[in-house]
Design a protein around this motif. Sequence first.
Motif, PDB file in Angstrom:
ATOM      1  N   THR A   3      69.890  18.824   5.821  1.00 20.89           N
ATOM      2  CA  THR A   3      69.454  17.321   6.273  1.00 20.89           C
ATOM      3  C   THR A   3      70.262  16.611   6.781  1.00 20.89           C
ATOM      4  OG1 THR A   3      69.910  16.840   3.750  1.00 20.89           O
ATOM      5  CG2 THR A   3      67.442  17.842   4.308  1.00 20.89           C
ATOM      6  N   TYR A  41      58.291   8.195  13.457  1.00 22.40           N
ATOM      7  CA  TYR A  41      59.100   8.036  12.019  1.00 22.40           C
ATOM      8  C   TYR A  41      58.769   6.991  11.257  1.00 22.40           C
ATOM      9  CZ  TYR A  41      62.847  11.497  12.929  1.00 22.40           C
ATOM     10  OH  TYR A  41      63.286  12.836  13.212  1.00 22.40           O
ATOM     11  N   ASN A  48      59.569  13.386   5.533  1.00 23.23           N
ATOM     12  CA  ASN A  48      60.766  13.922   6.360  1.00 23.23           C
ATOM     13  C   ASN A  48      62.079  13.730   5.897  1.00 23.23           C
ATOM     14  OD1 ASN A  48      63.152  13.124   8.284  1.00 23.23           O
ATOM     15  ND2 ASN A  48      62.005  14.743   9.405  1.00 23.23           N
ATOM     16  N   ILE A  99      65.192  14.236   6.421  1.00 21.45           N
ATOM     17  CA  ILE A  99      66.630  14.313   7.221  1.00 21.45           C
ATOM     18  C   ILE A  99      67.150  12.836   7.117  1.00 21.45           C
ATOM     19  CG2 ILE A  99      67.612  14.476   9.557  1.00 21.45           C
ATOM     20  CD1 ILE A  99      66.248  17.159   8.352  1.00 21.45           C
ATOM     21  N   SER A 103      68.619   9.366   7.882  1.00 16.24           N
ATOM     22  CA  SER A 103      68.264   8.583   8.874  1.00 16.24           C
ATOM     23  C   SER A 103      69.083   8.465  10.144  1.00 16.24           C
ATOM     24  CB  SER A 103      67.999   7.071   8.345  1.00 16.24           C
ATOM     25  OG  SER A 103      69.145   6.618   7.772  1.00 16.24           O
ATOM     26  N   ARG A 158      68.411  11.708  12.206  1.00 16.75           N
ATOM     27  CA  ARG A 158      67.369  11.955  12.675  1.00 16.75           C
ATOM     28  C   ARG A 158      67.147  12.594  14.093  1.00 16.75           C
ATOM     29  NH1 ARG A 158      62.879   8.438   9.495  1.00 16.75           N
ATOM     30  NH2 ARG A 158      62.504   9.750   7.540  1.00 16.75           N
ATOM     31  N   ILE A 184      60.996  16.959  15.193  1.00 13.31           N
ATOM     32  CA  ILE A 184      60.720  16.299  13.816  1.00 13.31           C
ATOM     33  C   ILE A 184      59.969  17.162  13.021  1.00 13.31           C
ATOM     34  CG2 ILE A 184      59.844  14.299  12.962  1.00 13.31           C
ATOM     35  CD1 ILE A 184      60.051  12.867  15.466  1.00 13.31           C
TER      36      ILE A 184
END
Length: 373
Positions: free
Chosen positions: A136, A288, A299, A301, A303, A306, A311
């Motif tokens: 991530t 997002y 989500n 991941i 920031s 990302r 996505i």
Amino acid sequence: MWNFSSGPSMLPYDVIHQMSFDILDWNSTGVSVFDISHRSKYFEIIYNEAESDLRELLGLSSDYCILFMQGGGQGANAIIPMNIIGRNGINMADFIVSGYWSSKSYIEACKYGDASIVASSNYAMKIDYQDCNPYTWFPKIESIKTRACSSYLQFCSNETINGVEFVDWNGLVNSIDGNAVLVADVSSNFLTRELDINCTGVVFSCAQKNAGISGVTIFIVRKDLIGMSLNICPSVFDYKNVVNSESRYNTPPVFAIYVSGLVFKWLKSNGGIKRMESNNLEKSRMFYDFIDSTSFYTNTIHSSVRSRVNIPFFLKNDFLTDIFVEKAESSGIINIKGHRSMGGLRASMYNAMPIDGINALINYMRDFERYYG
């Protein structure tokens, strides 16, 4: 239908429109583009224009060659070590593992020499997947150090499956110890944003995401790295042979190269990479922002890394995933299911995906949440 596939992805309408004519009669020659020989003067035109247009789009230095090859990402993971892992006289290469594809690169390179993971964003340092996303984030640059005799440091600029995108390439170059060169897998963010290819040794991209259709893999290789292949390297994959024959050492994927050439022209006529970067930033920000506004979708991941183009996201109740996919297709949204290794959902938003497609997906997700939330 809005195609959110990670590849083969949707093509620009203008490209498909031109293809519809050229399939019957290419360039008013009376010959179908399907029938063009790779040894003909017609293909010479197609090839030269594609190479020239791509070089212009990238602002590529004359120190680099552009190769149109076959093999896809899986093939590239073998072609690269067979060509440059022995450049220092010791078959040694280092890898940053930040997801599925960089782990595949590492595993393949182990067949050709001493491959080592010098940084990983998977705390457990695992290379297996269990229907989850163990990656991530991207390793901190200050934690990355290559071995002194390593030939190259390879990383994935955008993990198509995991949704991690890393673009500080110059920072990686500064972390290299010795004379290793940087090798980048740019398959899914190639041509979507400005990337400093001129600081690398090799980059490669499978065309079927932003640069055409499946069948051709684009390699950009610094000229001083050509001619160092291992003895076991098949002649058809030896960079030296491919360069000397202008990507025609064997029969190349003529139609796929032709389509890539059309995409390059489309990019040039639509503001180039700078315009694509602006569009992709806007599309990903919209998506997002919506994801972050609700707890129904998630989500995970970090920031700062990302991805703008791939996505992955998950429903709060995983039981609803199959229902989501089924109803999405009936609403004109296709190929939204996540990769089999991770499950969940994934929206791939490449250059050809317009903002209207993102709005359609967000509206569908809102409706789905109202009904099932």
